[in-house]
Design an enzyme around this catalytic site. Structure first.
Site, mmCIF file in Angstrom:
data_model
loop_
_atom_site.group_PDB
_atom_site.id
_atom_site.type_symbol
_atom_site.label_atom_id
_atom_site.label_comp_id
_atom_site.label_asym_id
_atom_site.label_seq_id
_atom_site.Cartn_x
_atom_site.Cartn_y
_atom_site.Cartn_z
ATOM 1 N N GLU A 15 0.834 -1.204 0.000
ATOM 2 C CA GLU A 15 0.000 0.000 0.000
ATOM 3 C C GLU A 15 0.873 1.261 0.000
ATOM 4 O O GLU A 15 1.841 1.360 0.743
ATOM 5 C CB GLU A 15 -0.910 0.013 1.233
ATOM 6 C CG GLU A 15 -1.859 1.205 1.267
ATOM 7 C CD GLU A 15 -2.723 1.224 2.514
ATOM 8 O OE1 GLU A 15 -3.944 1.454 2.392
ATOM 9 O OE2 GLU A 15 -2.191 1.027 3.624
ATOM 10 N N LYS B 48 -8.934 3.357 -2.698
ATOM 11 C CA LYS B 48 -9.476 2.895 -1.428
ATOM 12 C C LYS B 48 -10.758 3.671 -1.136
ATOM 13 O O LYS B 48 -10.780 4.904 -1.190
ATOM 14 C CB LYS B 48 -8.437 3.120 -0.315
ATOM 15 C CG LYS B 48 -8.797 2.522 1.028
ATOM 16 C CD LYS B 48 -7.611 2.699 1.982
ATOM 17 C CE LYS B 48 -7.863 2.055 3.339
ATOM 18 N NZ LYS B 48 -6.682 2.168 4.231
ATOM 19 N N CYS C 123 -5.357 -2.532 2.643
ATOM 20 C CA CYS C 123 -5.269 -2.495 4.100
ATOM 21 C C CYS C 123 -6.602 -2.874 4.765
ATOM 22 O O CYS C 123 -7.124 -3.949 4.527
ATOM 23 C CB CYS C 123 -4.775 -1.114 4.526
ATOM 24 S SG CYS C 123 -4.127 -0.997 6.215
#
Length: 358
Positions: free
Chosen positions: A46, A129, A163
């Site tokens: 990430e 995200k 994540c």
């Protein structure tokens, strides 16, 4: 029926923090190494470009913004730039699919993003995200439902999450329902608050990747970064901050569709590449037991609504009789200025996700 079988790679390494060009140099070298070892796909952590902004967890925004804010923005990656072109060329030159984790710069905003590049150097997917976690929201904007997509490739149906998106049951189910086969699970590193916040630990978050593989009956490539001594020196001015952010934190993993780890782990402070052999034919064995969005689902009892509408901040309407204006041009070159607002149809280069009945 033929099933793709190939070698996959996931890195465990620190970026050259806040240095986009140097980190791309390192990425290209890792891509070349993985390809030379027979890998057909490689996954990066990430926001590996230009590194995860750990400073947001170590002090107040009034302190870190002046020190790191502009540097982080300037070293985030914008699609269509020469730096992005270098990554695309590396994928093509080495005949390998790349799943890159990055801080995406678009206009004047940043987004936690994943860029999946095919072995021909062309974009498969550029996703964001959906919801940055906790203090990440002081830095990054949000994605939308179009980012919960899975794409057909030569190596199977691929998708990705970042994540703690792996702790969002509905987002995970949206991916499972699209018959995802190879999943890019992009994580940072896991040394922050070591011993003081179990939810942030390597053990807890590696478990999330394993559960994703088991629930979704898919292969999961879960790379992590590490905190290098150089990063700690850059980020930590006090002994307390050094205690809060130790070096290390590498927990890269690759899991099979039954949840089994497919390789030996690297030490948490060691850089390297992990490899595993992938055979998509084995997915049917796991899903024969439990297909979460197929025979093991109960749509009469529970259903998920997935809204894939691309969210735009401005929707312009023009009367049909009104002629469109001439596109804006760059006065210095005369070229048309591209609107960098998020537009999935343009960013995906015409590759729309295959419609799925969820």
């Amino acid at each position: 029926m033929d099933h793709p079988a190939f070698k996959a790679a996931a890195i465990q390494a620190a970026p050259v923090f806040l240095n986009l060009d140097a980190t791309i140099d390192k990425a290209v070298a890792l891509i070349e190494e993985a390809s030379s070892n027979g890998a057909e796909v490689i996954a990066f952590p990430e926001t590996w470009l230009p590194g995860y902004p750990w400073y947001a967890w170590l002090d107040a925004p009034a302190v870190w913004l002046a020190k790191f804010g502009q540097r982080y923005f300037d070293n985030s990656l914008e699609y269509g730039t020469p730096q992005a072109g270098r990554l695309a060329r590396a994928a093509k030159d080495n005949n390998i699919m790349v799943g890159m984790g990055l801080s995406e710069r678009s206009g004047s905003s940043l987004y936690i993003a994943q860029w999946i590049i095919g072995n021909d150097g062309k974009t498969i997917a550029q996703r964001r995200k959906l919801k940055p976690t906790h203090v990440e929201r002081t830095i990054y904007g949000e994605g939308d439902g179009s980012d919960l997509s899975v794409w057909d490739t030569k190596l199977g149906r691929v998708g990705g999450l970042c994540c703690w998106e792996h702790l969002q049951p509905l987002s995970k189910y949206a991916m499972y329902a699209q018959n995802e086969q190879v999943h890019f699970a992009a994580w940072p590193s896991f040394s922050l608050y070591e011993g003081g916040a179990y939810a942030l630990s390597g053990e807890a978050n590696v478990s999330a990747s394993r559960v994703y593989a088991l629930e979704g009956s898919c292969y999961v490539l879960a790379p992590t970064a590490i905190v290098s001594q150089e990063m700690q020196d850059e980020l930590c001015e006090t002994d307390l901050q050094k205690t809060l952010l130790p070096t290390g934190g590498g927990y890269s993993r690759i899991f099979g569709p039954d949840g089994k780890q497919l390789h030996e782990s690297l030490p948490t402070d060691q850089e390297g590449i992990i490899y595993a052999d992938i055979d998509l034919g084995t997915i049917s064995l796991s899903k024969a037991i439990a297909d979460p969005a197929g025979h093991y689902s109960r749509a009469d009892a529970t259903q998920l609504v997935l809204n894939k509408t691309v969210r735009r901040p401005v929707m312009e309407t023009v009367p049909a009789e009104q002629a469109p204006r001439t596109p804006a041009t760059d006065a210095s070159s005369g070229t048309v200025v591209k609107d960098r607002a998020w537009d999935a149809s343009s960013e995906m280069e015409g590759m729309e996700p295959a419609p799925q009945a969820l």
